[in-house]
Write an enzyme that holds these catalytic residues in place. Structure first.
Site, PDB file in Angstrom:
ATOM      1  CD  GLU A   1      -2.772   1.136   2.515  1.00  0.00           C
ATOM      2  OE1 GLU A   1      -3.443   2.166   2.729  1.00  0.00           O
ATOM      3  OE2 GLU A   1      -2.754   0.165   3.294  1.00  0.00           O
TER       4      GLU A   1
ATOM      5  NE  ARG B   1       4.166  -8.473  11.067  1.00  0.00           N
ATOM      6  CZ  ARG B   1       3.368  -7.428  10.860  1.00  0.00           C
ATOM      7  NH1 ARG B   1       2.064  -7.556  10.977  1.00  0.00           N
ATOM      8  NH2 ARG B   1       3.857  -6.250  10.551  1.00  0.00           N
TER       9      ARG B   1
ATOM     10  CE  LYS C   1       3.847   0.382   4.664  1.00  0.00           C
ATOM     11  NZ  LYS C   1       3.142   0.441   3.382  1.00  0.00           N
TER      12      LYS C   1
END
Length: 384
Positions: free
Chosen positions: A7, A227, A237
């Site tokens: 994104e 992850r 983020k």
């Protein structure tokens, strides 16, 4: 066919390096292709700066996308599928607030607008598209299963109203699809064979397939992996964004951050990062914390092979070699790095050796001792 779908709402960090390694690496290993797809469904958080950075850093990491695409490229197709979903009685326009939606989900209760007539939802959705309904006053929700124990099947939102221009699509739209609605469908439209994502998306898998089955679309294979969690650092983020916007750090490429731009500014190579990712492997164990020392080990290993060394005398002491003739210079080979291969001329540089040389002051003593290997009267010594 795989895809790397960031994104564009910030700079990429080392966790994205793992995603790239898996998405691009798997496709390359199997002679396939990997899309770089910008998951740009939230115009409020996205910027052209982030889009440019991501394209540049993907290339720096050594990956070549098959195509660069945007979820917003498919907005028209996504909209048409939403209309089809309403016509099938599998979506409805809802007027609940975010708090009400949360409350009804916890109580496993249907929205009061869930069973409104199909024609009414079609008209309201058209009004949403034309900008006739205020932001926050209506959403389009998928008619899934409010009684399901998995909250990701509780009539997820497909569309919301946002009167915000889009960095890629401009001001054509004022309704935007959600991640849960768009992601699976764009995977399908791009003929992705393997949709690879991190384990927190595991619980979204039923919703992913529900929508594709509802619309009769092709279904990619979904697989989740753990992850990347690294000690002594932060990789959210959202939190990184706060550090940057509140000016706690010197931009997204601050060398203290484990953003890829920050690591690059610190002097870390893409090879070292990829070597680290390859070294930790790919698992489905989600609780593993990788010590930052492991990353530093791979950085050192890479620098050891590539960073040139220079011989320096910090505190010089002049030495005259009396039995070497004046004006004679012998060129000796100096290694550019410790493991320099003997048969590679480019791994060596020339060091001139003549009658006058300089050594470190600490490498000479008037009085010799057994544990001393430097120069002393009446003693032989080797020069590097």
């Amino acid at each position: 066919m795989t895809r790397f779908p960031p994104e564009p709402n910030g700079y990429l960090h080392i966790g994205h390096a793992k995603a790239m390694f898996i998405d691009f690496g798997l496709a390359k290993e199997r002679n396939g292709h990997c899309y770089l797809r910008f998951d740009d469904t939230n115009p409020e958080a996205e910027k052209k700066e982030y889009i440019d950075h991501i394209q540049e850093i993907v290339k720096w990491m050594g990956w070549e996308p098959y195509k660069v695409t945007y979820t917003s490229d498919y907005f028209q197709a996504l909209y048409e599928h939403a209309v089809e979903l309403i016509r099938k009685g599998l979506a409805y326009v809802d007027h609940q607030t975010a708090e009400q939606i949360k409350e009804y989900r916890e109580k496993k209760m249907n929205s009061p607008w869930r069973d409104r007539p199909i024609e009414e939802s079609l008209q309201l959705f058209e009004d949403m598209r034309r900008g006739l309904i205020a932001e926050g006053a209506a959403t389009l929700r998928m008619k899934q299963d409010m009684q399901n124990d998995n909250k990701n099947m509780s009539d997820l939102i497909a569309y919301r109203i946002k009167f915000t221009p889009h960095p890629h699509a401009g001001d054509k739209w004022c309704i935007y699809p959600s991640y849960d609605y768009a992601h699976c469908m764009v995977d399908s439209l791009e003929n992705i064979t393997h949709s690879l994502c991190t384990l927190e998306f595991d619980i979204r898998r039923p919703s992913y397939y529900w929508l594709l089955v509802a619309l009769g679309l092709y279904q990619p294979h979904v697989w989740e992996y753990s992850r990347l969690n690294i000690s002594h650092t932060m990789m959210s983020k959202r939190k990184l964004n706060r550090l940057v916007t509140e000016k706690w750090v010197d931009g997204w490429d601050d060398p203290r951050l484990l953003t890829l731009a920050g690591l690059r500014r610190r002097g870390v190579s893409a090879n070292a990062i990829n070597s680290f990712i390859r070294g930790i492997g790919i698992t489905r164990s989600d609780n593993s914390l990788i010590r930052v020392d492991r990353l530093e080990y791979h950085i050192r290993e890479e620098l050891n092979k590539t960073a040139s060394r220079t011989m320096v005398v910090l505190h010089p002491l002049k030495v005259v070699i009396t039995n070497l003739e004046d004006g004679k210079v012998i060129d000796l080979d100096g290694k550019k790095w410790p493991d320099a291969p003997a048969d590679e001329a480019s791994s060596y540089y020339k060091v001139p050796f003549s009658k006058i040389i300089y050594i470190e002051k600490t490498d000479f003593r008037v009085k010799d001792s057994k544990d001393y290997y430097g120069l002393a009267p009446g003693k032989s010594a080797l020069l590097r």
